[in-house]
Write an enzyme that holds these catalytic residues in place. Structure first.
Site, PDB file in Angstrom:
ATOM      1  N   HIS A 218       0.862  -1.186   0.000  1.00  0.00           N
ATOM      2  CA  HIS A 218       0.000   0.000   0.000  1.00  0.00           C
ATOM      3  C   HIS A 218       0.892   1.227   0.000  1.00  0.00           C
ATOM      4  O   HIS A 218       1.926   1.261   0.668  1.00  0.00           O
ATOM      5  CB  HIS A 218      -0.896   0.016   1.244  1.00  0.00           C
ATOM      6  CG  HIS A 218      -1.400   1.387   1.586  1.00  0.00           C
ATOM      7  ND1 HIS A 218      -0.819   2.170   2.576  1.00  0.00           N
ATOM      8  CD2 HIS A 218      -2.407   2.136   1.065  1.00  0.00           C
ATOM      9  CE1 HIS A 218      -1.454   3.330   2.653  1.00  0.00           C
ATOM     10  NE2 HIS A 218      -2.417   3.331   1.750  1.00  0.00           N
ATOM     11  N   ASN A 220       0.522   5.795  -0.358  1.00  0.00           N
ATOM     12  CA  ASN A 220      -0.342   6.971  -0.492  1.00  0.00           C
ATOM     13  C   ASN A 220       0.509   8.211  -0.259  1.00  0.00           C
ATOM     14  O   ASN A 220       1.230   8.286   0.733  1.00  0.00           O
ATOM     15  CB  ASN A 220      -1.478   6.913   0.537  1.00  0.00           C
ATOM     16  CG  ASN A 220      -2.342   8.163   0.518  1.00  0.00           C
ATOM     17  OD1 ASN A 220      -1.925   9.225   0.955  1.00  0.00           O
ATOM     18  ND2 ASN A 220      -3.558   8.029   0.039  1.00  0.00           N
ATOM     19  N   GLY A 371     -19.664  14.053  -2.391  1.00  0.00           N
ATOM     20  CA  GLY A 371     -19.326  13.865  -3.799  1.00  0.00           C
ATOM     21  C   GLY A 371     -18.175  12.919  -4.045  1.00  0.00           C
ATOM     22  O   GLY A 371     -17.747  12.750  -5.189  1.00  0.00           O
TER      23      GLY A 371
END
Length: 414
Positions: A218, A220, A371
């Protein structure tokens, strides 16, 4: 005067051939139009020389100014061409659009967007080279509140069961839930009329291989800007890279951590031990009493020593992703495995899901942001996982070996 005299001499020298043809006899003559009727030849020569010198002096200035002006557009065009060239290597056109990136190419928002787009492309291409024949689905999406993203997902490949590399560039007003989450980390956020403008961008990836001897990775890397009520801006970077093996291979663990340490050491030798511990603490599954994996690096709210230095550090970490992971994939992708080893992989993936849905900041922020694209947020979840009631591995087994490391993190590089 020292400059004027040579110019005068040069002007007179240039005048003589024209005099032979008659002043004004051709468009190239130095004399006044019509031949200067009534003027004495000597006086006409002197006046022409002075005029020529003045023109030469003025021309000298004009040439210099023209050179200065012409150089600026050339440099600007070269920078714009560089933006276009870099964008040509992306998996899809950038979220903000080429024109916008060009117009604010010196701003950190644009530089970070270029970095995360490049990281997405480099990682996807590296994975594609390993898993030949597999293809990424490139999904471009828009957020009606502002911004959008690009999701690149590979499913059911030969090597990778599910590999996703997402880019998002969003802006608008921060939800109260997201603002509260940031305040809980010590952020002082001052709203105006109850609104808090923000922009956030990042690249996020989780890669789940099929073979239980190939670990999950992972990573990010992200950038935030918040505009306070008084117009001042807060900014910070965050991110990290961590490894989650199903079975422990100490050689792989050393390679992974050593590569990340080298990236950190380029900037400050104190960063790796600090961010390695932060990673071990962050990816802790409290209700299980164990870490999600064998760690790596993790940091958040990075706003020093300067914006430029922080960005350079993030860039170094992003460049370390492929070399820290792809050699491990190549090493183990053809390792044989048993049904029992595949079962253990599925159980460990269940722990991965638990952490992501219960504790992960990025997942929480995404779900709390109006959103947001849920499919992209939950892309981190594996295609398959398993929960088995009261499963306990035998003592001194390879399964018990990895559990011991997850409960008691090790120093892999000293």
């Amino acid at each position: 005067m020292s400059l004027l005299l040579p110019l005068l001499r040069g002007a007179r020298g240039a005048l003589r051939p024209s005099c032979r043809r008659g002043l004004g006899s051709s468009p190239g003559g130095w004399g006044p139009p019509g031949g200067g009727a009534g003027a004495r030849p000597g006086r006409r020569s002197l006046l022409a020389g002075l005029a020529g010198a003045a023109a030469a002096l003025a021309g000298l200035g004009l040439v210099r100014r023209a050179e200065m002006v012409s150089r600026e557009p050339v440099a600007e065009e070269q920078e714009q061409d560089e933006v276009s060239r870099r964008c040509g290597d992306f998996m899809a056109p950038p979220v903000s659009g080429l024109r916008e990136l060009r117009s604010r190419r010196q701003e950190m928002r644009s530089r970070m967007e270029m970095l995360i787009m490049e990281t997405q492309s480099q990682v996807c291409r590296a994975l594609g080279q390993v898993d030949r024949g597999a293809a990424f689905t490139v999904d471009r999406w828009e957020r009606k509140e502002g911004g959008g993203g690009i999701s690149c997902v590979l499913q059911d490949g030969n090597i990778f069961e599910k590999a996703g590399v997402n880019v998002s560039v969003v802006f608008g007003h921060l939800s109260e839930e997201a603002a509260q989450q940031m305040r809980s980390r010590g952020k002082t956020l001052k709203t105006k009329n109850g609104k808090l403008p923000f922009c956030a961008m990042g690249v996020s990836s989780v890669i789940h291989p099929k073979n239980p001897h190939v670990p999950t990775i992972h990573f990010n890397y992200r950038y935030f800007e918040i505009e306070n009520a008084d117009g001042t801006k807060q900014w910070w970077f965050g991110g990290g890279t961590d490894l989650t093996p199903t079975y422990l291979n100490e050689e792989d663990a050393v390679h992974f951590h050593k590569t990340l340490k080298e990236a950190c050491d380029q900037h400050n030798p104190e960063l790796y031990p600090k961010y390695k511990k932060w990673c071990d603490d962050y990816f802790y599954i409290k209700h299980r009493g164990e870490r999600r994996g064998i760690g790596g690096i993790f940091f958040d709210d990075l706003d020093s020593p300067s914006k430029e230095e922080a960005f350079q550090f993030v860039q170094s970490c992003a460049k370390a992703i492929v070399p820290c992971y792809i050699p491990i994939v190549k090493k183990h992708s053809r390792d044989p495995f048993t049904p029992e080893e595949k079962l253990w992989q599925q159980l460990r993936r269940g722990r991965y899901v638990e952490f992501n849905l219960v504790y992960d900041r990025g997942t929480k922020f995404g779900l709390a942001t109006p959103g947001s694209r849920i499919e992209s947020i939950l892309m981190s979840l594996p295609l398959t996982a398993r929960w088995q009631y009261m499963h306990t591995p035998p003592e001194k087994s390879r399964e018990a070996e990895i559990l011991e490391v997850l409960r008691n993190p090790k120093d892999w590089v000293h």
